[in-house]
Scaffold this motif. Structure first.
Motif, short mmCIF file in Angstrom:
data_model
loop_
_atom_site.label_atom_id
_atom_site.label_comp_id
_atom_site.label_asym_id
_atom_site.label_seq_id
_atom_site.Cartn_x
_atom_site.Cartn_y
_atom_site.Cartn_z
N ARG A 1 2.01 5.00 8.58
CA ARG A 1 3.25 4.59 9.25
C ARG A 1 4.46 5.28 8.62
O ARG A 1 5.35 5.77 9.32
CB ARG A 1 3.41 3.07 9.16
N LEU A 2 4.51 5.32 7.29
CA LEU A 2 5.63 5.96 6.61
C LEU A 2 5.66 7.46 6.87
O LEU A 2 6.73 8.07 6.90
CB LEU A 2 5.57 5.67 5.11
N ARG A 3 4.49 8.05 7.06
CA ARG A 3 4.43 9.48 7.37
C ARG A 3 5.15 9.76 8.68
O ARG A 3 5.89 10.74 8.81
CB ARG A 3 2.98 9.93 7.43
N THR A 4 4.94 8.89 9.67
CA THR A 4 5.60 9.09 10.97
C THR A 4 7.11 8.86 10.88
O THR A 4 7.86 9.34 11.72
CB THR A 4 5.02 8.13 12.03
N MET A 5 7.55 8.13 9.84
CA MET A 5 8.97 7.84 9.67
C MET A 5 9.67 8.90 8.81
O MET A 5 10.86 8.77 8.51
CB MET A 5 9.14 6.45 9.03
N GLY A 6 8.92 9.92 8.38
CA GLY A 6 9.51 10.98 7.57
C GLY A 6 9.75 10.59 6.12
O GLY A 6 10.54 11.24 5.43
N HIS A 7 9.06 9.56 5.66
CA HIS A 7 9.29 9.06 4.30
C HIS A 7 8.90 10.08 3.24
O HIS A 7 9.42 10.04 2.12
CB HIS A 7 8.51 7.76 4.10
N ASP B 1 4.34 3.71 -6.03
CA ASP B 1 4.24 5.14 -5.70
C ASP B 1 5.06 5.48 -4.46
O ASP B 1 5.48 6.64 -4.29
CB ASP B 1 2.78 5.52 -5.47
N LEU B 2 5.29 4.49 -3.61
CA LEU B 2 6.09 4.70 -2.40
C LEU B 2 7.59 4.55 -2.67
O LEU B 2 8.40 4.75 -1.76
CB LEU B 2 5.66 3.72 -1.31
N GLY B 3 7.92 4.17 -3.90
CA GLY B 3 9.33 4.07 -4.27
C GLY B 3 9.90 2.66 -4.25
O GLY B 3 11.11 2.48 -4.33
N LEU B 4 9.03 1.64 -4.17
CA LEU B 4 9.49 0.26 -4.13
C LEU B 4 8.83 -0.53 -5.26
O LEU B 4 7.60 -0.63 -5.32
CB LEU B 4 9.15 -0.39 -2.79
N HIS B 5 9.62 -1.11 -6.14
CA HIS B 5 9.07 -1.98 -7.18
C HIS B 5 8.73 -3.33 -6.57
O HIS B 5 9.56 -3.97 -5.94
CB HIS B 5 10.07 -2.17 -8.31
N ALA B 6 7.49 -3.77 -6.74
CA ALA B 6 7.07 -5.07 -6.24
C ALA B 6 6.59 -5.92 -7.40
O ALA B 6 6.00 -5.41 -8.36
CB ALA B 6 5.94 -4.91 -5.21
N ASP B 7 6.84 -7.21 -7.33
CA ASP B 7 6.38 -8.15 -8.34
C ASP B 7 5.01 -8.69 -7.95
O ASP B 7 4.64 -8.71 -6.77
CB ASP B 7 7.37 -9.31 -8.49
N ARG C 1 9.28 13.42 -0.95
CA ARG C 1 8.48 12.85 -2.03
C ARG C 1 7.00 13.02 -1.68
O ARG C 1 6.64 13.05 -0.50
CB ARG C 1 8.80 11.37 -2.25
N PRO C 2 6.13 13.14 -2.67
CA PRO C 2 4.71 13.33 -2.38
C PRO C 2 4.06 12.05 -1.86
O PRO C 2 4.51 10.94 -2.19
CB PRO C 2 4.12 13.72 -3.75
N GLU C 3 3.05 12.22 -1.05
CA GLU C 3 2.28 11.06 -0.59
C GLU C 3 1.42 10.53 -1.74
O GLU C 3 0.88 11.31 -2.52
CB GLU C 3 1.38 11.43 0.59
N PRO C 4 1.28 9.22 -1.85
CA PRO C 4 0.37 8.66 -2.87
C PRO C 4 -1.06 9.12 -2.60
O PRO C 4 -1.47 9.29 -1.45
CB PRO C 4 0.50 7.15 -2.66
N ARG C 5 -1.82 9.28 -3.68
CA ARG C 5 -3.23 9.67 -3.56
C ARG C 5 -4.06 8.38 -3.54
O ARG C 5 -4.49 7.88 -4.58
CB ARG C 5 -3.62 10.57 -4.72
N LEU C 6 -4.24 7.87 -2.33
CA LEU C 6 -4.88 6.57 -2.16
C LEU C 6 -6.32 6.57 -2.70
O LEU C 6 -6.79 5.55 -3.21
CB LEU C 6 -4.87 6.19 -0.67
N LEU C 7 -7.00 7.70 -2.61
CA LEU C 7 -8.38 7.77 -3.10
C LEU C 7 -8.46 7.48 -4.60
O LEU C 7 -9.49 7.01 -5.08
CB LEU C 7 -8.99 9.14 -2.80
N GLU C 8 -7.39 7.76 -5.33
CA GLU C 8 -7.43 7.54 -6.77
C GLU C 8 -7.35 6.06 -7.14
O GLU C 8 -7.52 5.70 -8.31
CB GLU C 8 -6.30 8.32 -7.45
N LEU C 9 -7.12 5.19 -6.16
CA LEU C 9 -7.13 3.75 -6.41
C LEU C 9 -8.50 3.13 -6.15
O LEU C 9 -8.67 1.92 -6.27
CB LEU C 9 -6.08 3.05 -5.54
N LEU C 10 -9.48 3.96 -5.81
CA LEU C 10 -10.81 3.43 -5.50
C LEU C 10 -11.53 2.91 -6.74
O LEU C 10 -12.52 2.18 -6.61
CB LEU C 10 -11.67 4.49 -4.81
N ASP C 11 -11.04 3.25 -7.95
CA ASP C 11 -11.69 2.68 -9.14
C ASP C 11 -11.54 1.16 -9.17
O ASP C 11 -12.52 0.43 -9.41
CB ASP C 11 -11.16 3.32 -10.42
#
Length: 257
Positions: free
Chosen positions: A159-165, A50-56, A169-179
């Motif tokens: 941290r990314l918010r302070t860097m203007g990331h 969601d932050l724009g980086l594919h991770a394995d 692009r929209p911020e990820p909705r972290l609360l939606e990962l609580l499932d």
């Protein structure tokens, strides 16, 4: 919810991951093969996406590789191009493995909740509320690894918010990962008090919305025709994730979630 910065090495870990996101580095999330490990790995892979980086994601084979990170696996991941490896639900006592990774110039961040020794492995950062030198964070020693990973996610976004990331692009909705945080917390038999209780209470509400495609399929496979309850997480959904890591294909749970 505590300020994530109260945990030792949390800001150092968040800064390094934010740097990897901004620099489009190759990142691998190294998890354990149980439910806590699978949910922790899935959470970070999805968040980084969601932050724009594919991770394995890398889950060791229980029979062939055993528990936790091996030096050979970490070095091999580094040789394949990973400049940053984040271990989740493992690594707190992986002294030899992390020493090998350091010699190979691979940065390893450990996100764990297992008991630590007085001396810590040579990791880039060790985020673990059960570090013996932890201060305020020790009050959250009951968290499962997925709960610690979720707090790291909050620190990364801040941290990314302070860097203007998020200027374009929209911020990820972290609360939606609580499932999946709820699933990992209950399946790891973590005490349902304090922050854990909040994670599970809110996570069940998210799960009832069935927004996670893989988790939705798992609910159907378990023949649940109502919104899942806490008991369902421990006895219907969790064991099905465990089965992949313990008697089948190790990465199945992470890929599903």
């Amino acid at each position: 919810m505590p300020d994530p910065s109260i945990f030792r090495d949390m800001d150092r870990a968040a800064d390094r991951i934010a740097e990897a996101v901004r620099g489009q580095e190759k990142v691998t999330v190294f998890g354990d093969y149980d439910v806590d490990g699978a949910t922790s790995a899935a959470l970070l892979v999805r968040l980084l996406g969601d932050l724009g980086l594919h991770a394995d994601a890398y889950i060791p084979d229980r029979l062939m590789e055993g528990y936790g990170p091996s030096g050979e696996a970490l070095v091999r991941l580094g040789q394949s191009g990973s400049t940053l490896i984040v271990t989740v639900d493992c690594g707190a006592q992986a002294f030899e493995a992390l020493a090998m990774a350091r010699s190979a110039e691979v940065d390893v961040i450990v996100v764990d909740h297992h008991k630590c020794a007085t001396k810590l492995p040579d990791a880039y950062a060790m985020v673990n509320p059960n570090r013996l030198d932890e201060d305020e964070g020790s009050a959250f020693g009951h968290l499962a690894a997925v709960g610690v990973a979720w707090l790291l996610g909050a620190a990364i976004i801040r941290r990314l918010r302070t860097m203007g990331h998020f200027a374009s692009r929209p911020e990820p909705r972290l609360l939606e990962l609580l499932d999946i945080v709820a699933l990992g917390t209950v399946a790891d038999v973590a005490a349902l008090r304090g922050l854990n209780r909040a994670f599970v209470s809110q996570g069940l509400k998210i799960m009832a919305g069935r927004r996670n495609i893989g988790l939705n399929a798992l609910i159907d496979a378990a023949r649940l025709t109502r919104a899942p309850t806490c008991s369902d997480l421990g006895f219907a959904l969790g064991p099905r994730i465990n089965a992949g890591g313990r008697v089948g294909e190790a990465t199945l749970g992470v890929r599903l979630l």
